[in-house]
Motif scaffolding. Sequence first.
Motif, PDB file in Angstrom:
ATOM      1  N   GLY A 112       5.189  76.044  15.201  1.00 21.15           N
ATOM      2  CA  GLY A 112       4.751  77.247  15.895  1.00 21.15           C
ATOM      3  C   GLY A 112       3.537  77.887  15.262  1.00 21.15           C
ATOM      4  O   GLY A 112       2.859  77.311  14.424  1.00 21.15           O
ATOM      5  N   SER A 113       3.280  79.120  15.700  1.00 20.19           N
ATOM      6  CA  SER A 113       2.122  79.879  15.228  1.00 20.19           C
ATOM      7  C   SER A 113       2.568  81.116  14.457  1.00 20.19           C
ATOM      8  O   SER A 113       3.604  81.705  14.749  1.00 20.19           O
ATOM      9  N   ALA A 114       1.760  81.491  13.463  1.00 22.03           N
ATOM     10  CA  ALA A 114       1.972  82.687  12.642  1.00 22.03           C
ATOM     11  C   ALA A 114       3.245  82.618  11.805  1.00 22.03           C
ATOM     12  O   ALA A 114       3.705  83.637  11.298  1.00 22.03           O
ATOM     13  N   ASN A 115       3.820  81.430  11.666  1.00 16.99           N
ATOM     14  CA  ASN A 115       4.891  81.222  10.695  1.00 16.99           C
ATOM     15  C   ASN A 115       4.229  80.744   9.404  1.00 16.99           C
ATOM     16  O   ASN A 115       3.637  79.679   9.359  1.00 16.99           O
ATOM     17  N   ALA A 116       4.342  81.541   8.346  1.00 15.12           N
ATOM     18  CA  ALA A 116       3.490  81.379   7.176  1.00 15.12           C
ATOM     19  C   ALA A 116       3.889  80.206   6.296  1.00 15.12           C
ATOM     20  O   ALA A 116       5.063  79.853   6.189  1.00 15.12           O
ATOM     21  N   ILE A 117       2.893  79.608   5.630  1.00 16.03           N
ATOM     22  CA  ILE A 117       3.114  78.689   4.530  1.00 16.03           C
ATOM     23  C   ILE A 117       2.604  79.369   3.259  1.00 16.03           C
ATOM     24  O   ILE A 117       1.962  80.427   3.316  1.00 16.03           O
ATOM     25  N   GLY A 118       2.877  78.765   2.066  1.00 13.99           N
ATOM     26  CA  GLY A 118       2.529  79.405   0.811  1.00 13.99           C
ATOM     27  C   GLY A 118       1.765  78.511  -0.136  1.00 13.99           C
ATOM     28  O   GLY A 118       1.418  77.361   0.176  1.00 13.99           O
ATOM     29  N   PHE A 119       1.525  79.033  -1.351  1.00 12.21           N
ATOM     30  CA  PHE A 119       0.694  78.360  -2.350  1.00 12.21           C
ATOM     31  C   PHE A 119       1.212  76.969  -2.681  1.00 12.21           C
ATOM     32  O   PHE A 119       0.447  76.000  -2.716  1.00 12.21           O
ATOM     33  N   GLU A 120       2.500  76.839  -2.942  1.00  9.50           N
ATOM     34  CA  GLU A 120       3.008  75.537  -3.356  1.00  9.50           C
ATOM     35  C   GLU A 120       3.017  74.528  -2.214  1.00  9.50           C
ATOM     36  O   GLU A 120       3.092  73.324  -2.454  1.00  9.50           O
ATOM     37  N   ASP A 121       2.901  74.991  -0.980  1.00 10.92           N
ATOM     38  CA  ASP A 121       2.709  74.058   0.129  1.00 10.92           C
ATOM     39  C   ASP A 121       1.337  73.391   0.031  1.00 10.92           C
ATOM     40  O   ASP A 121       1.177  72.220   0.389  1.00 10.92           O
ATOM     41  N   LEU A 122       0.341  74.125  -0.476  1.00 12.39           N
ATOM     42  CA  LEU A 122      -0.982  73.527  -0.682  1.00 12.39           C
ATOM     43  C   LEU A 122      -0.924  72.465  -1.775  1.00 12.39           C
ATOM     44  O   LEU A 122      -1.587  71.425  -1.686  1.00 12.39           O
ATOM     45  N   ASN A 172      -2.705  82.822   5.581  1.00  5.65           N
ATOM     46  CA  ASN A 172      -2.450  82.332   6.935  1.00  5.65           C
ATOM     47  C   ASN A 172      -3.271  83.053   8.003  1.00  5.65           C
ATOM     48  O   ASN A 172      -2.903  83.055   9.176  1.00  5.65           O
ATOM     49  N   GLU A 173      -4.395  83.658   7.576  1.00  8.64           N
ATOM     50  CA  GLU A 173      -5.280  84.332   8.522  1.00  8.64           C
ATOM     51  C   GLU A 173      -6.723  83.909   8.279  1.00  8.64           C
ATOM     52  O   GLU A 173      -7.166  83.817   7.136  1.00  8.64           O
ATOM     53  N   LEU A 174      -7.450  83.650   9.360  1.00  7.21           N
ATOM     54  CA  LEU A 174      -8.880  83.359   9.309  1.00  7.21           C
ATOM     55  C   LEU A 174      -9.587  84.350  10.224  1.00  7.21           C
ATOM     56  O   LEU A 174      -9.193  84.524  11.382  1.00  7.21           O
ATOM     57  N   GLN A 175     -10.619  85.014   9.699  1.00  8.55           N
ATOM     58  CA  GLN A 175     -11.404  85.948  10.505  1.00  8.55           C
ATOM     59  C   GLN A 175     -12.611  85.218  11.092  1.00  8.55           C
ATOM     60  O   GLN A 175     -13.332  84.520  10.378  1.00  8.55           O
ATOM     61  N   VAL A 176     -12.808  85.362  12.402  1.00 10.97           N
ATOM     62  CA  VAL A 176     -13.873  84.655  13.113  1.00 10.97           C
ATOM     63  C   VAL A 176     -14.697  85.648  13.912  1.00 10.97           C
ATOM     64  O   VAL A 176     -14.138  86.511  14.614  1.00 10.97           O
ATOM     65  N   TYR A 177     -16.007  85.535  13.803  1.00  8.55           N
ATOM     66  CA  TYR A 177     -16.922  86.343  14.619  1.00  8.55           C
ATOM     67  C   TYR A 177     -17.824  85.397  15.397  1.00  8.55           C
ATOM     68  O   TYR A 177     -18.416  84.481  14.828  1.00  8.55           O
ATOM     69  N   SER A 178     -17.916  85.598  16.687  1.00  9.28           N
ATOM     70  CA  SER A 178     -18.727  84.741  17.544  1.00  9.28           C
ATOM     71  C   SER A 178     -19.801  85.558  18.239  1.00  9.28           C
ATOM     72  O   SER A 178     -19.499  86.580  18.866  1.00  9.28           O
ATOM     73  N   THR A 193     -12.290  88.472  15.185  1.00  8.46           N
ATOM     74  CA  THR A 193     -10.997  88.051  15.728  1.00  8.46           C
ATOM     75  C   THR A 193     -10.173  87.423  14.611  1.00  8.46           C
ATOM     76  O   THR A 193     -10.686  86.637  13.815  1.00  8.46           O
ATOM     77  N   THR A 194      -8.890  87.763  14.559  1.00  7.72           N
ATOM     78  CA  THR A 194      -7.987  87.156  13.579  1.00  7.72           C
ATOM     79  C   THR A 194      -7.317  85.936  14.194  1.00  7.72           C
ATOM     80  O   THR A 194      -6.686  86.028  15.246  1.00  7.72           O
ATOM     81  N   VAL A 195      -7.480  84.800  13.542  1.00  8.00           N
ATOM     82  CA  VAL A 195      -6.811  83.560  13.948  1.00  8.00           C
ATOM     83  C   VAL A 195      -5.671  83.327  12.957  1.00  8.00           C
ATOM     84  O   VAL A 195      -5.900  83.273  11.745  1.00  8.00           O
ATOM     85  N   TYR A 196      -4.460  83.201  13.454  1.00  5.54           N
ATOM     86  CA  TYR A 196      -3.298  82.995  12.592  1.00  5.54           C
ATOM     87  C   TYR A 196      -3.015  81.505  12.417  1.00  5.54           C
ATOM     88  O   TYR A 196      -3.219  80.708  13.326  1.00  5.54           O
ATOM     89  N   GLY A 197      -2.507  81.167  11.234  1.00  8.07           N
ATOM     90  CA  GLY A 197      -2.144  79.784  10.970  1.00  8.07           C
ATOM     91  C   GLY A 197      -1.031  79.314  11.893  1.00  8.07           C
ATOM     92  O   GLY A 197      -0.229  80.097  12.387  1.00  8.07           O
ATOM     93  N   GLY A 198      -0.972  78.008  12.108  1.00  9.03           N
ATOM     94  CA  GLY A 198       0.062  77.440  12.962  1.00  9.03           C
ATOM     95  C   GLY A 198      -0.019  75.934  12.976  1.00  9.03           C
ATOM     96  O   GLY A 198      -0.925  75.332  12.373  1.00  9.03           O
TER      97      GLY A 198
END
Length: 407
Positions: free
Chosen positions: A337-347, A294-300, A320-325
Motif C-alpha cells: 500500500g501507500s503511506a505505510n512507513a518503512i524505517g532505517f534498518e529496512d534500508l 517516507n515523504e518526498l517534496q516535489v515542485y513542478s 506537493t508531498t509524495v508519500y512512500g508506498g
Amino acid sequence: MKPVGIAVIGFGWMGQAHARSARRLPTHFPDRAYHPELVVVADVDPGRREQGCRDWGFQRATADWRQAIEAPDVDAVWVTAPNMMHVELVEAAAAAGKAVFCEKPVGGRPEDVARARAATDASRVLTGVGYNYRWAPLVRHAQAMIAEGLLGEITHYRGRFFSMYGSDPMGLLSWRFQLEEGGYGTSSDLLSHSVDLAHFLLGGTVRRLVGSRATTITRRPLPSGAASHYGRGRPEDPTGDVTNEDSVSMLAEFDSGVSAVFESSRSIVGPESQNAFEVYGTKGALAWNLEKLNELQVYSVAGAAGGTGTGLAGLNSGWTTVYGGDRFPYHGAFVPGSANAIGFEDLVAIEDHEFLQALTTGSGFAPGLAEAADFAAVQAALIRSWDSGGWTDVVPLALAVESEQIR
C-alpha cells in the motif's frame, strides 16, 4: 539458491543491524539467488560474542577477527568495527579472497580509502560501502526523476546532515571524537553521506570547492571503558581534548556546472537526524529529509503554470508531498500500500540484499570502494581548503596520493 557464509567483524550497533538484516532477508526477498548464513561474529567483548550466538544465531564467535576472515566457510565479510580498524580488516578480507562490505567512511581519512581500494582492486573482490541512504525508495525515485529529465536542467543542489549526537558537552570522549582513533569528525561521519547522495542523484562528481570547519565542544568527559558516542559523563569527570571537527561548511561546483552547498554538524541543537537534500532544476525541484524518510517534496513548473493569482488556477502552485508506498523500488518488500512507513534498518536490509544478490549472480554493486574513493577525493580537497582558505580543485584519489596532495 546458493548459501553465502557471513562473518561480521565488530558487533556494535551497525554489526547488529547487519546481522538482523541477514536473518530477515529470506522473509522479505523470497526470489533471491542466495541464502544468508551467519557463520561467525568477531568482537573483543565476550558479552557481545555470547549474545551474537545466543540471540542472532551465529554458528560461532571469536575474539580474533583473523580467524573469522580466514575461515573457509566464510564467503563475505561485513566490516563494522571502529573507523581506524577498517583498512586492516578490508585488506585482510581482500587478501583472503572474500567479498567485503565495509561501513563508511572506510577508515576515516582519505588515505585510508586509497589503501583499501588498492587492496580490493588488486584482489578483484566484490566490495560494498554502507552509504545506505541511497537505497531509500523515495531517494531511488528522486534519482529516476532527475535521470528522466523531469526537473529539466539541474542548476542548484543543497545537501546537509545535521545531527545532535555530539551536542551535549557531557557526551563522552569516545573514539569518534579523536583524529587518531576515528579519523576526521563530521566530514567523515556525516558529510560523506551528503556528498555521496549528491554524486548518486546528479550522476557526476564535485569539481572544485571551498570549505571551513569548526570544533564547538573542545573537551569532553573521559570514558572509564569502551564508550559509545551516545554515552554521557558527569561534570566532575576528568576531560580530554576533542581532536577532530564538529561542523563543516562547503561551497562546491560539480563537473556538470551545478552549484552546490553542503553542511554537516554533529553538535548542532535542533535537527536530530536531518540528512536532507534539495535539487533545483529549470522545470521543477525535489526535497527529501531522513527525518521524514517516507515523504518526498516535489515542485513542478507545469503545476504552477496556471498562474499565481487569487483564482483557482493559482492553487496549482506550490510543493506537493509524495508519500512512500509499494509503487516505489523495494518498499513493497516490507509493507504493502501507500503511506505505510518503512524505517532505517529496512534500508540496511535493502543494501545487504543487493550486495548478496550481486555476489551470487556475478553482477556489479554500487556503492563500493570506487564510490567511497569519489567522496574521499572531495574530502582530501576539503582538508586542503581548510588550510589554504581558498577554492581547491578535486583530483582523483589515486592521483592525490601519488602527488602527495593528501596529508
